[in-house]
Each structure stands twice: as structure tokens, then as C-alpha cells.
Design a protein around this motif. Sequence first.
Motif, PDB file in Angstrom:
ATOM      1  N   VAL A 102      20.251  41.999  12.166  1.00  0.00           N
ATOM      2  CA  VAL A 102      20.921  42.885  11.107  1.00  0.00           C
ATOM      3  C   VAL A 102      20.111  44.293  11.039  1.00  0.00           C
ATOM      4  N   PHE A 103      18.932  44.140  11.054  1.00  0.00           N
ATOM      5  CA  PHE A 103      18.075  45.372  11.053  1.00  0.00           C
ATOM      6  C   PHE A 103      18.420  46.268  11.993  1.00  0.00           C
ATOM      7  N   PHE A 104      18.559  45.671  13.377  1.00  0.00           N
ATOM      8  CA  PHE A 104      19.045  46.635  14.509  1.00  0.00           C
ATOM      9  C   PHE A 104      20.310  47.259  14.655  1.00  0.00           C
ATOM     10  N   TYR A 105      21.215  46.655  14.047  1.00  0.00           N
ATOM     11  CA  TYR A 105      22.578  47.083  13.715  1.00  0.00           C
ATOM     12  C   TYR A 105      22.569  48.087  12.740  1.00  0.00           C
ATOM     13  N   TYR A 106      21.755  47.741  11.543  1.00  0.00           N
ATOM     14  CA  TYR A 106      21.655  48.776  10.499  1.00  0.00           C
ATOM     15  C   TYR A 106      21.020  50.046  11.311  1.00  0.00           C
ATOM     16  N   LEU A 107      19.984  49.830  11.831  1.00  0.00           N
ATOM     17  CA  LEU A 107      19.451  50.982  12.496  1.00  0.00           C
ATOM     18  C   LEU A 107      20.570  51.888  13.486  1.00  0.00           C
ATOM     19  N   SER A 108      21.285  51.067  14.034  1.00  0.00           N
ATOM     20  CA  SER A 108      22.243  51.690  15.068  1.00  0.00           C
ATOM     21  C   SER A 108      23.268  52.679  14.155  1.00  0.00           C
ATOM     22  N   THR A 109      23.568  52.097  12.899  1.00  0.00           N
ATOM     23  CA  THR A 109      24.567  52.905  11.911  1.00  0.00           C
ATOM     24  C   THR A 109      23.481  54.277  11.686  1.00  0.00           C
ATOM     25  N   GLU A 110      22.430  54.190  11.256  1.00  0.00           N
ATOM     26  CA  GLU A 110      21.634  55.296  10.912  1.00  0.00           C
ATOM     27  C   GLU A 110      21.790  56.310  12.228  1.00  0.00           C
ATOM     28  N   ILE A 111      21.319  55.810  13.363  1.00  0.00           N
ATOM     29  CA  ILE A 111      21.565  56.682  14.389  1.00  0.00           C
ATOM     30  C   ILE A 111      22.901  57.476  14.437  1.00  0.00           C
ATOM     31  N   ASN A 118      24.661  65.810  13.840  1.00  0.00           N
ATOM     32  CA  ASN A 118      24.451  66.747  15.069  1.00  0.00           C
ATOM     33  C   ASN A 118      25.689  67.527  15.635  1.00  0.00           C
ATOM     34  N   PHE A 119      26.696  66.524  15.535  1.00  0.00           N
ATOM     35  CA  PHE A 119      28.012  67.005  16.210  1.00  0.00           C
ATOM     36  C   PHE A 119      28.800  68.034  15.396  1.00  0.00           C
ATOM     37  N   VAL A 120      28.719  67.671  13.876  1.00  0.00           N
ATOM     38  CA  VAL A 120      29.343  68.367  13.015  1.00  0.00           C
ATOM     39  C   VAL A 120      28.659  69.637  13.005  1.00  0.00           C
ATOM     40  N   PHE A 121      27.551  69.730  12.838  1.00  0.00           N
ATOM     41  CA  PHE A 121      26.858  71.020  12.439  1.00  0.00           C
ATOM     42  C   PHE A 121      26.214  72.021  13.610  1.00  0.00           C
ATOM     43  N   GLN A 122      26.830  71.344  14.775  1.00  0.00           N
ATOM     44  CA  GLN A 122      26.411  72.463  15.902  1.00  0.00           C
ATOM     45  C   GLN A 122      27.377  73.592  15.930  1.00  0.00           C
ATOM     46  N   SER A 123      27.016  74.373  16.631  1.00  0.00           N
ATOM     47  CA  SER A 123      27.601  75.674  16.653  1.00  0.00           C
ATOM     48  C   SER A 123      29.154  75.476  17.124  1.00  0.00           C
ATOM     49  N   TYR A 124      30.093  76.239  16.485  1.00  0.00           N
ATOM     50  CA  TYR A 124      31.371  76.160  16.628  1.00  0.00           C
ATOM     51  C   TYR A 124      31.655  76.349  18.335  1.00  0.00           C
ATOM     52  N   GLU A 330      21.101  67.692  20.485  1.00  0.00           N
ATOM     53  CA  GLU A 330      20.433  68.756  19.758  1.00  0.00           C
ATOM     54  C   GLU A 330      20.408  68.563  18.388  1.00  0.00           C
ATOM     55  N   GLN A 331      19.109  68.754  17.701  1.00  0.00           N
ATOM     56  CA  GLN A 331      19.310  68.319  16.258  1.00  0.00           C
ATOM     57  C   GLN A 331      19.607  69.587  15.473  1.00  0.00           C
TER      58      GLN A 331
END
Length: 561
Positions: A102-111, A118-124, A330-331
Motif C-alpha cells: 500500500v505504501f509503495f502504491y501511495y508513493l507512486s500517487t505522490e510522485i 511539473n507538467f502544469v507549471f512548466q513554461s507554455y 524539470e522541477q
Amino acid sequence: MSIKKTYLNIKSVIPSNKRRKIKHFIYKSILFAFLDLISISLLIPVIILLFNPEKIKELSFKYFSFDLNISTLQVQVFLGSLILFYLVKIILQTKFNTSLYVFFYYLSTEITIESTNNFVFQSYTKHQHLNKGKIIQDINTIPEDFSCKFLLSFVNLITETIVLFLILVVLLIAYFKLTLIAVLVLFLLAVLMYLNKKKQLNLINSIYKESQAKSNSELLNILNGYLEIRNSGNYPIFLERFKKEKKILNEVTGRLISFNSNYSKYLEFALIISLVLFTIINFGNKDTIILLTIFGTSSLRLIPSISKILSALTLIKTYRYSLDILLSHEQNNVINNLKINYESQFKLENISFDYDGNSILENINLTIDKGSFIGIKGDSGIGKTTLLYIILGIIKPKKGNCFIDKTRIENYDFLPFANYVPQQPFLFNGTIIENIVLGQNPNEIDYNYIYYLCKKLELHVIIGKMDNEYETEIALESSRLSGGQKQRLALVRALYTRPSLLILDEATNQQDKHLEKVIFDFLSEINQKDNTTILSVSHDDDNDIFYKNIYKIENRNLTLL
Ligand SMILES: Nc1ncnc2c1ncn2[C@@H]1O[C@H](COP(=O)(O)OP(=O)(O)OP(=O)(O)O)[C@@H](O)[C@H]1O
């Protein structure tokens, strides 16, 4: 890549608040490994007792110098305790196992969430160049491959190696020569198995890296271009392309799964070889029963351990690509929320912009006074949308300054007081209301204002005729609404937020003359009544009478007409 570098890379892609938890899982796994060892050693006297009860007496005298008199009751108590011990161990281990997965699947949700940010806030401009199939892979598949396959395999590798090491140390102390032979046989076979598969694993790794994005892209082509593809009669060609990518992916996945189940077959073979060697070396020895008991019970844990190590190595090699992709992200965590109001003036001063050196706008000056109604015109492809994006903060000008009420603003990602209707508005999967309020708390929805806006834009009656009126689901790319109706719904969405600055990018180009006039009459009304500033882009002259000022983009310059 060195082990230290890999460790640091892995660490850098795990959210810092989760790192400690992974260490705890490793410690607990080692603890359970000890429990496994104890449970195995408790089995040894049971088996000896079964085959040769006298042996227990002999051994206790030989090793502990006391005469053991075993009563039936003692045997029963011991066996009862053994069952109880196993029961407790299994309950604890299954609970631990569940929490581990459960933890490793939860971690995958966080990532996944981090990747989405990262995708939404990258430059247009970067965003425009991205392949959607690759984005879906990066957001949906990579975090799970990294966390639940790559990282979890590392944890398994560490703990199982420790278990293996402990069992071997005990066996080496007890039977040095025999254990050494067994280790050599097993090690040789394991290395041969791994080397045999290494090339194929590298291939699977590279196929996973490429093919998932490609098959996503092919599917998106079919889904998004459904009408064009069907009407052109070329659907079989697109389907074949999708099938090709999917086939490659599924074939290698099948191979990968077969590797893991085949390992146990090889290990079975190794066990037989070891057994034959034991028999040869130990032939005629009267303690063979003890020897076989010890090696037999040890292999109860040893074989699964080696099997897990091999499959962990396989998965690490295969899913290595997920780490590489996460490292390449990119972060872009922060959205620059400009906390500023628009009281009297929004000004662009000497703004220039180019796409990769191709100049679009040069030294643009524009003042948008509060309460103005501005029209921006220009030929197709001249840079009207680009100018709107600069105002909205979606793209950054290469030169020049922006001011709000004389305050210079820079590096902002959106204007909190503005709202925008794009050329092709997007409708989300959800109800009509959800499409208007975009996530607003249901208790705070101002239904009266929504009904008012929909009446003004001639949508209320149309929506009223739908099955569930405002609660009707309109699926993605919905055909329940006409192009013009979608545009008017997008206008309602923008107006619902009561923006101080409303920016329209050819937002009425799918309306008939009557509806275009209805919309512009209403826009004039809110411009005068609410002092809403409106900036509207178009390339025709139909609505010129509504604008207080008209600008034109020509030869990269903006001029007042
Ligand atoms: N991401 C990009 N990379 C390179 N060039 C781009 C990019 N986006 C737009 N362009 C180019 O910039 C120019 C201006 O585009 P823009 O969308 O601003 O034009 P427009 O005036 O709004 O056109 P239309 O009226 O057809 O919508 C176009 O020639 C377009 O090809």
C-alpha cells in the motif's frame, strides 16, 4: 553509474517526507527475516523428532551435556507452541506485507501528483512542444513503474540479500564444505541465468522507455481524430499503427513475466544438483538425516530468497528507465500568484517577442484603461493570441515591461483579476454546472447568477430541455452541444467569476449574426454597468461598433486605428 550515484538519484526523486518511511520498511523487513530464521530453526527438531526421536536425545547430550527425557506432553506443548508461533508470525507478516505494498502504491500517487505539477507549471512554450502520449506515460505510468517495481525491488533486494547472507553464515558454520559447494552451484547458476537475460532486459528497458509513449500517442490520434479518421476511411491504417506499438509492449511484458517464473525452474535444478552432490559426498554418514533436515528446512527460505533476488535484479534492470525519466523532469513547483488588483490601468511598454528567433511582436505599447472595451485585429497568424498570452502571463516577453497601476510586474503566471475565453474552449468531463463553476464548493455556487448569464446568452432554454438540465453530463469533446453553444458556455464560465478584465480570443466566431449581436450587447452592458474591462481579438469588422478603441497588429507592430 556508481552505486552511490544511483542511491543519490533515487533519493532525489523520492519526496523527502517519505524517505524515512522506506528505511523503516527495510528495518522491519530485516526483522521479519530474523523471525523467518527462527521459525526455520524451530522446524529442525520437529523433523528430526519425526524421523528419529532418539537422535534428539543423542544431540542434546552431545551438544548441551544433559540427558533429555522427552515426554509426550512435552512434545505436544512444543508442537502447540510452534503452531502458535507460526500463526502470530504469519499474521504479523501479512499485515506488514499489505502495508508495504500500500505504501509503495501511495508513493507512486505522490510522485504522479508531483509530475502533474511539473507538467502544469512548466513554461507554455515548452508545454506546446510536448507530445501528449509521452505526458500520459510520464504522469500515469512512470511513477508506478518507479515506485512499485523499481524501488520496491531495491527494498526486496536489500532484505533478501541479508536473509540469504544470514542463512549461509549459519550453514557455513555448521557444514562448511557442503555449504560452500551448494553456494558455488547456486551462485554459478544464478550468474548464468542473469547473464543470459541481461541483453534481453536492456532491450525491454529501452522498449518500455519508448513504446508506451508511442502507443499512447497512437491511441490519442484515434480518439481525438475520430471524425477525420473515420470519414477518410483510413481507420485501419491508424489501428494498425496502434496495434504495432501495443504488440511490441505486450510481447516484452510477457517475456518479462516469464523470466520471473522461469527462475524457480532453474533453482529447482540447482537444488537437485546440490542434493546429488550431498549424497555423493556424504554417502554412508549416519548423520545424513540431520544434514538433510538442516539443508532442507533452510532451503524452504533460501530458494524463495534467491528467487526474489533474481526477480528484483530483473525488475531493477527493466524499470531502470523510470528513474532516468523522473530525473529528467524539470522541477516547476510554484505558480506565481500575483497578489495585485487592477484599479485603473494595465500597461505594456516596448514589448517584443519571438518564437525561437522568429520575431512576432516588436516594441508593442498598449494601455488598457479600467472600463475600456478594446478590439484587437489583425490577419491570421500575425500574433494576436501571442499578445493576449503575454498580457495573461502565460508567456514571458523577451523584452519590455508590464505595469499594473504603475507597479511593474514580472514573471507572473496568471492575472487573478482576469479571465480568458480561448479560440477553442475546452469542456471537461462533468456536468454543465461543473463546467461553469470549475471546482467551486457546491454550497457556494451562485445558481441565480448562472441562470441569469445563461438566459442572457440564450443557453437557459437549451439546457432546460436536456435530461438533467444543469446537471446533465457533457462528456469530453461532447457532441451534445453545438460549436456555438460550447463557445457561449465558455463565456458563461468566464463571466461567472466576475472578472475585472475579460479577454476574448475570437470567442464568438462560431455564432450566427443574431447571437453575435446578443453576446456583444450583453458584453457592452457589463462593460458599462460593472465597469468590466474587455479586450477582444478578432480578424473581422463585424463588432467594430462595440469597441471604444480598436488596435491592429501589422508587421509585428500594434497601431491604434
Ligand atoms: N509555440 C510556437 N512555436 C513557434 N511558433 C509559434 C508558436 N505558437 C505560435 N507560433 C507562430 O506565431 C505566429 C503568431 O501566432 P498567433 O497564434 O499569435 O497568431 P494569431 O494572430 O492569433 O492567429 P489566428 O488569427 O490564426 O488565431 C504564427 O505564425 C504561429 O505559427
